[in-house]
Scaffold this motif. Structure first.
Motif, mmCIF file in Angstrom:
data_model
loop_
_atom_site.group_PDB
_atom_site.id
_atom_site.type_symbol
_atom_site.label_atom_id
_atom_site.label_comp_id
_atom_site.label_asym_id
_atom_site.label_seq_id
_atom_site.Cartn_x
_atom_site.Cartn_y
_atom_site.Cartn_z
ATOM 1 N N MET A 1 -13.172 -57.469 62.235
ATOM 2 C CA MET A 1 -12.836 -58.586 61.351
ATOM 3 C C MET A 1 -14.137 -59.184 60.832
ATOM 4 S SD MET A 1 -10.417 -61.929 62.119
ATOM 5 C CE MET A 1 -8.995 -60.934 62.590
ATOM 6 N N GLN A 2 -14.162 -59.450 59.534
ATOM 7 C CA GLN A 2 -15.383 -59.964 58.913
ATOM 8 C C GLN A 2 -15.090 -61.242 58.143
ATOM 9 O OE1 GLN A 2 -17.664 -57.041 56.765
ATOM 10 N NE2 GLN A 2 -18.766 -58.562 55.547
ATOM 11 N N TYR A 3 -15.930 -62.254 58.342
ATOM 12 C CA TYR A 3 -15.901 -63.455 57.501
ATOM 13 C C TYR A 3 -17.128 -63.357 56.600
ATOM 14 C CZ TYR A 3 -12.799 -65.074 61.286
ATOM 15 O OH TYR A 3 -11.802 -65.185 62.216
ATOM 16 N N ASN A 4 -16.881 -63.277 55.299
ATOM 17 C CA ASN A 4 -17.965 -62.965 54.365
ATOM 18 C C ASN A 4 -18.870 -64.136 54.045
ATOM 19 O OD1 ASN A 4 -17.128 -60.189 53.715
ATOM 20 N ND2 ASN A 4 -15.300 -61.206 52.928
ATOM 21 N N LEU A 5 -18.326 -65.349 54.180
ATOM 22 C CA LEU A 5 -19.076 -66.496 53.680
ATOM 23 C C LEU A 5 -18.628 -67.747 54.431
ATOM 24 C CD1 LEU A 5 -19.926 -66.817 49.939
ATOM 25 C CD2 LEU A 5 -19.517 -68.866 51.287
ATOM 26 N N VAL A 6 -19.148 -67.909 55.628
ATOM 27 C CA VAL A 6 -18.857 -69.113 56.410
ATOM 28 C C VAL A 6 -19.927 -70.139 56.044
ATOM 29 C CG1 VAL A 6 -18.542 -70.099 58.721
ATOM 30 C CG2 VAL A 6 -17.939 -67.693 58.281
ATOM 31 N N VAL A 7 -19.510 -71.247 55.446
ATOM 32 C CA VAL A 7 -20.473 -72.244 54.979
ATOM 33 C C VAL A 7 -21.204 -72.819 56.198
ATOM 34 C CG1 VAL A 7 -20.777 -74.357 53.649
ATOM 35 C CG2 VAL A 7 -18.973 -72.726 53.020
ATOM 36 N N SER A 8 -22.535 -72.775 56.133
ATOM 37 C CA SER A 8 -23.332 -73.115 57.322
ATOM 38 C C SER A 8 -23.121 -74.559 57.759
ATOM 39 C CB SER A 8 -24.820 -72.874 57.032
ATOM 40 O OG SER A 8 -25.228 -73.649 55.916
ATOM 41 N N THR A 9 -22.748 -75.427 56.813
ATOM 42 C CA THR A 9 -22.530 -76.839 57.174
ATOM 43 C C THR A 9 -21.171 -77.060 57.840
ATOM 44 O OG1 THR A 9 -21.756 -77.188 54.897
ATOM 45 C CG2 THR A 9 -24.049 -77.736 55.367
ATOM 46 N N ASN A 10 -20.340 -76.037 57.852
ATOM 47 C CA ASN A 10 -19.020 -76.120 58.487
ATOM 48 C C ASN A 10 -19.178 -75.784 59.975
ATOM 49 O OD1 ASN A 10 -16.282 -76.231 58.971
ATOM 50 N ND2 ASN A 10 -15.756 -74.454 57.705
ATOM 51 N N LYS A 11 -19.891 -76.671 60.672
ATOM 52 C CA LYS A 11 -20.340 -76.402 62.052
ATOM 53 C C LYS A 11 -19.175 -76.111 62.996
ATOM 54 C CE LYS A 11 -24.774 -77.764 61.362
ATOM 55 N NZ LYS A 11 -25.774 -76.719 61.139
ATOM 56 N N GLY A 12 -18.079 -76.850 62.801
ATOM 57 C CA GLY A 12 -16.920 -76.659 63.678
ATOM 58 C C GLY A 12 -16.391 -75.235 63.598
ATOM 59 N N ALA A 13 -16.323 -74.719 62.385
ATOM 60 C CA ALA A 13 -15.825 -73.350 62.208
ATOM 61 C C ALA A 13 -16.784 -72.344 62.836
ATOM 62 C CB ALA A 13 -15.647 -73.052 60.724
ATOM 63 N N VAL A 14 -18.083 -72.523 62.592
ATOM 64 C CA VAL A 14 -19.065 -71.578 63.147
ATOM 65 C C VAL A 14 -18.955 -71.547 64.674
ATOM 66 C CG1 VAL A 14 -21.530 -71.069 63.387
ATOM 67 C CG2 VAL A 14 -20.642 -71.914 61.195
ATOM 68 N N ARG A 15 -18.849 -72.741 65.262
ATOM 69 C CA ARG A 15 -18.746 -72.839 66.735
ATOM 70 C C ARG A 15 -17.471 -72.145 67.224
ATOM 71 N NH1 ARG A 15 -20.220 -78.182 67.080
ATOM 72 N NH2 ARG A 15 -18.062 -78.705 66.630
ATOM 73 N N LEU A 16 -16.368 -72.386 66.502
ATOM 74 C CA LEU A 16 -15.083 -71.817 66.930
ATOM 75 C C LEU A 16 -15.097 -70.292 66.846
ATOM 76 C CD1 LEU A 16 -12.207 -72.226 67.875
ATOM 77 C CD2 LEU A 16 -11.513 -72.560 65.486
ATOM 78 N N TRP A 17 -15.610 -69.777 65.737
ATOM 79 C CA TRP A 17 -15.617 -68.309 65.593
ATOM 80 C C TRP A 17 -16.540 -67.678 66.648
ATOM 81 C CZ3 TRP A 17 -11.600 -69.340 63.499
ATOM 82 C CH2 TRP A 17 -11.397 -69.863 62.231
ATOM 83 N N LYS A 18 -17.647 -68.342 66.946
ATOM 84 C CA LYS A 18 -18.526 -67.822 68.010
ATOM 85 C C LYS A 18 -17.780 -67.787 69.345
ATOM 86 C CE LYS A 18 -23.156 -68.989 66.272
ATOM 87 N NZ LYS A 18 -24.251 -69.969 66.350
ATOM 88 N N ARG A 19 -17.032 -68.854 69.626
ATOM 89 C CA ARG A 19 -16.252 -68.922 70.868
ATOM 90 C C ARG A 19 -15.267 -67.764 70.931
ATOM 91 N NH1 ARG A 19 -12.658 -73.129 71.816
ATOM 92 N NH2 ARG A 19 -13.779 -74.535 70.416
ATOM 93 N N HIS A 20 -14.806 -67.300 69.766
ATOM 94 C CA HIS A 20 -13.852 -66.186 69.712
ATOM 95 C C HIS A 20 -14.560 -64.835 69.670
ATOM 96 C CE1 HIS A 20 -9.732 -67.788 69.483
ATOM 97 N NE2 HIS A 20 -10.319 -68.899 69.084
ATOM 98 N N GLY A 21 -15.862 -64.826 69.897
ATOM 99 C CA GLY A 21 -16.567 -63.555 70.008
ATOM 100 C C GLY A 21 -17.155 -63.025 68.719
ATOM 101 N N PHE A 22 -17.102 -63.825 67.656
ATOM 102 C CA PHE A 22 -17.724 -63.394 66.401
ATOM 103 C C PHE A 22 -19.234 -63.586 66.492
ATOM 104 C CE2 PHE A 22 -13.406 -63.756 65.171
ATOM 105 C CZ PHE A 22 -13.230 -62.929 64.080
ATOM 106 N N LYS A 23 -19.939 -62.618 65.939
ATOM 107 C CA LYS A 23 -21.408 -62.704 65.893
ATOM 108 C C LYS A 23 -21.852 -63.069 64.472
ATOM 109 C CE LYS A 23 -22.805 -59.949 69.758
ATOM 110 N NZ LYS A 23 -21.673 -59.027 70.062
ATOM 111 N N VAL A 24 -22.903 -63.857 64.407
ATOM 112 C CA VAL A 24 -23.525 -64.109 63.105
ATOM 113 C C VAL A 24 -24.349 -62.869 62.753
ATOM 114 C CG1 VAL A 24 -25.149 -65.509 61.785
ATOM 115 C CG2 VAL A 24 -23.608 -66.606 63.434
ATOM 116 N N ILE A 25 -23.878 -62.126 61.755
ATOM 117 C CA ILE A 25 -24.569 -60.906 61.328
ATOM 118 C C ILE A 25 -25.843 -61.270 60.575
ATOM 119 C CG2 ILE A 25 -24.357 -58.981 59.694
ATOM 120 C CD1 ILE A 25 -22.848 -58.606 62.354
ATOM 121 N N GLY A 26 -25.760 -62.350 59.814
ATOM 122 C CA GLY A 26 -26.924 -62.768 59.042
ATOM 123 C C GLY A 26 -26.616 -64.010 58.223
#
Lengths: 164, 164
Positions: free
Chosen positions: A114-139
């Motif tokens: 599963m890929q999220y193409n454009l997670v807005v960096s200021t959307n901290k809650g989303a970034v934290r949540l997706w990381k908790r679900h095992g998503f890695k920041v590719i770049g």
């Protein structure tokens, strides 16, 4: 108690009520803040492979997500999802429940990642949540998102290989 | 001597002759190796903001590229391009010339950055060339491309902020 079920057209009015403020705010999705209901329906319901709604015990729609292949043929084993929770229902774990549901749905549909193409960096809650679900920041894509208040801000590409 | 000019419909037969073998091989683009000419025309000519051809002194088409916004509204300041050089014209710097041309075209059209969403990691020549043109590898998408000979291989997200 939240129940996640396939979107039906009867859910559209409630779904639009949830996603419209998010699109209008323009802080987390790339779609135009002036998007019409017709275009939103196309993007959220018609173009994806499937759309789901999260409803409570009174059948009120509190959240919604879509799933679709992120690329055509030779990249179609990677899916993409988008999730939106009603403003008055945030902080209750609904996004997390939809994320879990979407991963199981993805596996059932034969997707391998599963890929999220454009997670807005200021959307901290989303970034934290997706990381908790095992998503890695590719770049990080420098200034790839035009934020209505903050100007050009970075966006993250996030990715998770699914257990198949 | 190569001249890069806007695609016109009279170029389609020659353009299809160039891009068809690349799509059929399925080693560098995600499009189906069974893609029809009609679908290829839609993808390469109709959907992009513009398409160009590289022609030699005899007006033979040796290469082609498209340019388009990579995302809708709030991400539409980042463009995406795709480039294909005729098999018998490779190694002559035509891809490099098209890359330079596309960056100038992007700036003229007001784009602030260029993104390649899925550079197949085994396409070493392309990765090297884009790096030479100042593109950075933002990250690696594990097994995001289904290669017809090699199976699932990694793909790179590459990105360059343009001088505006």
């Amino acid at each position: 108690m939240i129940h996640i079920q396939p979107f039906k057209e009867k859910h559209w009015a409630a779904t639009w009520q949830i996603i419209e403020p998010t699109f209008r705010a323009g802080e987390t999705y790339v779609f135009s803040p002036e998007i019409t209901a017709t275009d939103a329906h196309r993007i959220w319901v018609e173009m994806p492979a499937a759309t789901f709604v999260a409803v409570d015990g009174n059948n009120a729609v509190l959240g919604t997500y879509y799933i679709k292949p992120n690329q055509p043929a030779l990249g179609s084993h990677v899916c993409n999802c988008g999730y939106i929770v009603a403003e008055n229902a945030r902080g209750k774990g609904i996004a997390s429940e939809m994320c879990t549901h979407s991963q199981l749905e993805a596996i059932a549909r034969g997707f391998r990642a599963m890929q999220y193409n454009l997670v807005v960096s200021t959307n901290k809650g989303a970034v934290r949540l997706w990381k908790r679900h095992g998503f890695k920041v590719i770049g990080t894509l420098p200034e790839a998102f035009r934020h209505p208040r903050l100007g050009f801000v970075d966006a993250l590409v996030m990715y998770k290989q699914l257990e198949t």
